[in-house]
Design a protein around this motif. Sequence first.
Motif, PDB file in Angstrom:
ATOM      1  N   ASN A  42      49.768 -35.561  -5.169  1.00 40.64           N
ATOM      2  CA  ASN A  42      48.666 -36.437  -4.780  1.00 40.64           C
ATOM      3  C   ASN A  42      48.858 -37.766  -5.475  1.00 40.64           C
ATOM      4  O   ASN A  42      48.548 -37.914  -6.649  1.00 40.64           O
ATOM      5  N   GLY A  43      49.431 -38.732  -4.758  1.00 40.97           N
ATOM      6  CA  GLY A  43      49.764 -40.016  -5.364  1.00 40.97           C
ATOM      7  C   GLY A  43      51.267 -40.180  -5.485  1.00 40.97           C
ATOM      8  O   GLY A  43      52.038 -39.304  -5.105  1.00 40.97           O
ATOM      9  N   GLU A  44      51.691 -41.280  -6.007  1.00 47.12           N
ATOM     10  CA  GLU A  44      53.110 -41.563  -6.181  1.00 47.12           C
ATOM     11  C   GLU A  44      53.524 -41.188  -7.600  1.00 47.12           C
ATOM     12  O   GLU A  44      52.990 -41.724  -8.565  1.00 47.12           O
ATOM     13  N   LYS A  45      54.468 -40.277  -7.698  1.00 52.63           N
ATOM     14  CA  LYS A  45      54.911 -39.822  -9.014  1.00 52.63           C
ATOM     15  C   LYS A  45      56.424 -39.640  -9.015  1.00 52.63           C
ATOM     16  O   LYS A  45      57.060 -39.596  -7.973  1.00 52.63           O
ATOM     17  N   SER A  46      56.977 -39.508 -10.202  1.00 50.51           N
ATOM     18  CA  SER A  46      58.414 -39.269 -10.336  1.00 50.51           C
ATOM     19  C   SER A  46      58.666 -37.799 -10.641  1.00 50.51           C
ATOM     20  O   SER A  46      57.734 -37.044 -10.930  1.00 50.51           O
ATOM     21  N   PHE A  47      59.921 -37.395 -10.597  1.00 50.36           N
ATOM     22  CA  PHE A  47      60.282 -36.017 -10.900  1.00 50.36           C
ATOM     23  C   PHE A  47      59.773 -35.603 -12.282  1.00 50.36           C
ATOM     24  O   PHE A  47      59.280 -34.483 -12.471  1.00 50.36           O
ATOM     25  N   ASP A  48      59.876 -36.505 -13.249  1.00 51.12           N
ATOM     26  CA  ASP A  48      59.477 -36.174 -14.622  1.00 51.12           C
ATOM     27  C   ASP A  48      57.988 -35.875 -14.742  1.00 51.12           C
ATOM     28  O   ASP A  48      57.554 -35.224 -15.702  1.00 51.12           O
ATOM     29  N   PRO A  80      45.204 -27.985   0.215  1.00 52.44           N
ATOM     30  CA  PRO A  80      43.860 -28.285  -0.307  1.00 52.44           C
ATOM     31  C   PRO A  80      43.792 -28.249  -1.828  1.00 52.44           C
ATOM     32  O   PRO A  80      43.065 -29.040  -2.443  1.00 52.44           O
ATOM     33  N   ALA A  81      44.571 -27.355  -2.454  1.00 50.46           N
ATOM     34  CA  ALA A  81      44.561 -27.260  -3.920  1.00 50.46           C
ATOM     35  C   ALA A  81      45.182 -28.499  -4.564  1.00 50.46           C
ATOM     36  O   ALA A  81      44.709 -28.981  -5.601  1.00 50.46           O
ATOM     37  N   VAL A  82      46.242 -29.037  -3.953  1.00 48.47           N
ATOM     38  CA  VAL A  82      46.836 -30.273  -4.469  1.00 48.47           C
ATOM     39  C   VAL A  82      45.870 -31.443  -4.253  1.00 48.47           C
ATOM     40  O   VAL A  82      45.673 -32.283  -5.132  1.00 48.47           O
ATOM     41  N   GLN A  83      45.263 -31.466  -3.085  1.00 51.95           N
ATOM     42  CA  GLN A  83      44.318 -32.543  -2.770  1.00 51.95           C
ATOM     43  C   GLN A  83      43.140 -32.580  -3.746  1.00 51.95           C
ATOM     44  O   GLN A  83      42.723 -33.655  -4.198  1.00 51.95           O
ATOM     45  N   SER A  84      42.616 -31.395  -4.094  1.00 47.98           N
ATOM     46  CA  SER A  84      41.436 -31.328  -4.964  1.00 47.98           C
ATOM     47  C   SER A  84      41.768 -31.488  -6.440  1.00 47.98           C
ATOM     48  O   SER A  84      40.865 -31.684  -7.260  1.00 47.98           O
ATOM     49  N   GLY A  85      43.055 -31.376  -6.790  1.00 49.37           N
ATOM     50  CA  GLY A  85      43.433 -31.462  -8.196  1.00 49.37           C
ATOM     51  C   GLY A  85      43.449 -30.121  -8.897  1.00 49.37           C
ATOM     52  O   GLY A  85      43.686 -30.056 -10.108  1.00 49.37           O
ATOM     53  N   GLU A  86      43.205 -29.044  -8.155  1.00 48.25           N
ATOM     54  CA  GLU A  86      43.277 -27.704  -8.747  1.00 48.25           C
ATOM     55  C   GLU A  86      44.678 -27.449  -9.304  1.00 48.25           C
ATOM     56  O   GLU A  86      44.847 -26.782 -10.324  1.00 48.25           O
ATOM     57  N   VAL A  87      45.686 -27.965  -8.595  1.00 48.99           N
ATOM     58  CA  VAL A  87      47.063 -27.933  -9.079  1.00 48.99           C
ATOM     59  C   VAL A  87      47.621 -29.347  -8.990  1.00 48.99           C
ATOM     60  O   VAL A  87      47.076 -30.206  -8.284  1.00 48.99           O
ATOM     61  N   ASP A  88      48.709 -29.592  -9.711  1.00 50.68           N
ATOM     62  CA  ASP A  88      49.281 -30.938  -9.758  1.00 50.68           C
ATOM     63  C   ASP A  88      50.309 -31.192  -8.669  1.00 50.68           C
ATOM     64  O   ASP A  88      50.572 -32.345  -8.310  1.00 50.68           O
ATOM     65  N   ALA A  89      50.906 -30.121  -8.166  1.00 51.63           N
ATOM     66  CA  ALA A  89      51.910 -30.252  -7.110  1.00 51.63           C
ATOM     67  C   ALA A  89      51.951 -28.938  -6.343  1.00 51.63           C
ATOM     68  O   ALA A  89      51.502 -27.900  -6.828  1.00 51.63           O
TER      69      ALA A  89
END
Length: 278
Positions: free
Chosen positions: A86-92, A137-146
């Motif tokens: 959710n958003g722009e992130k790097s592998f790290d 939905p879990a990634v969207q809600s922030g329940e998980v990070d990826a």
Amino acid sequence: MKIAFSPCPNDTFIFHALVHGKVDGAPKMEVTYADIDKTNHWAAENRGPEVMKISYAALPWVLDNYQLIPCGGALGRGCGPLVLINGEKSFDDLKGKRIAVPSDRSTAYLLFRLWLRQQVPDHGSEIIVMSFDDIMPAVQSGEVDAGLVIHEARFTYQNYGLSKLVDLGDWWEQDTGTPIPLGAIIARKDVDAKQLEEWIKASLSYAYENPSESNDYIMEYAQEMSADVARQHIDLYVNEFSMDLGDTGRKAVESLLVRAAAEGLLPKVEVEELWSVK
């Protein structure tokens, strides 16, 4: 004959004719529609139907009781699992995070583990297994990070406002030059595998020759998927390897299992045993 496969459009497209008595000489099929996470464990525990769709990554745990059928499965190019954030992130940014996966014995998860070892070896992430329907939905809600996603999520993840961190199919194809072996058809060792192979090929041929006849069946089990997405799903996952793995498909399967065993991620498999269909 009892058979278990997913309700996904590629499986219902392939098996429509077989399930509906349109393949000459084939027995009546008693179908269980099950997510691949369930069939992977049923096969490993030797308590599933005679014929099942499982992950290629689950093969090392089932070969004592089942044999691989070289058709009817899912293997191809441009059809790999995606890692979504959710958003722009790097592998790290995966380090130490909660990551949802659809099965702990799926090919998708195995590819992810191989990729992590190469790209983020010290990731220290927490892996959470959940139904693939719940991952976005879990990634969207922030329940998980990826989230590691498969199937039609390739076409719908933007609807959740999510971004693709990596396409594991692209990575695998660039790294190995082979297509991705995703889902395999297996049969108990007392099943006439050559005959079953003929029935599956006949069912797929019927589907190609009568493309509209299976529409109602496909959409009945498509789980709120639109007709357009269902067709994209079929076009992506049903291909020449569904009819016969051939030399290229066999090489892909061997590449996955041998590499994963060398990394200590799977039990070692004798390659010759894979192709001893009786």
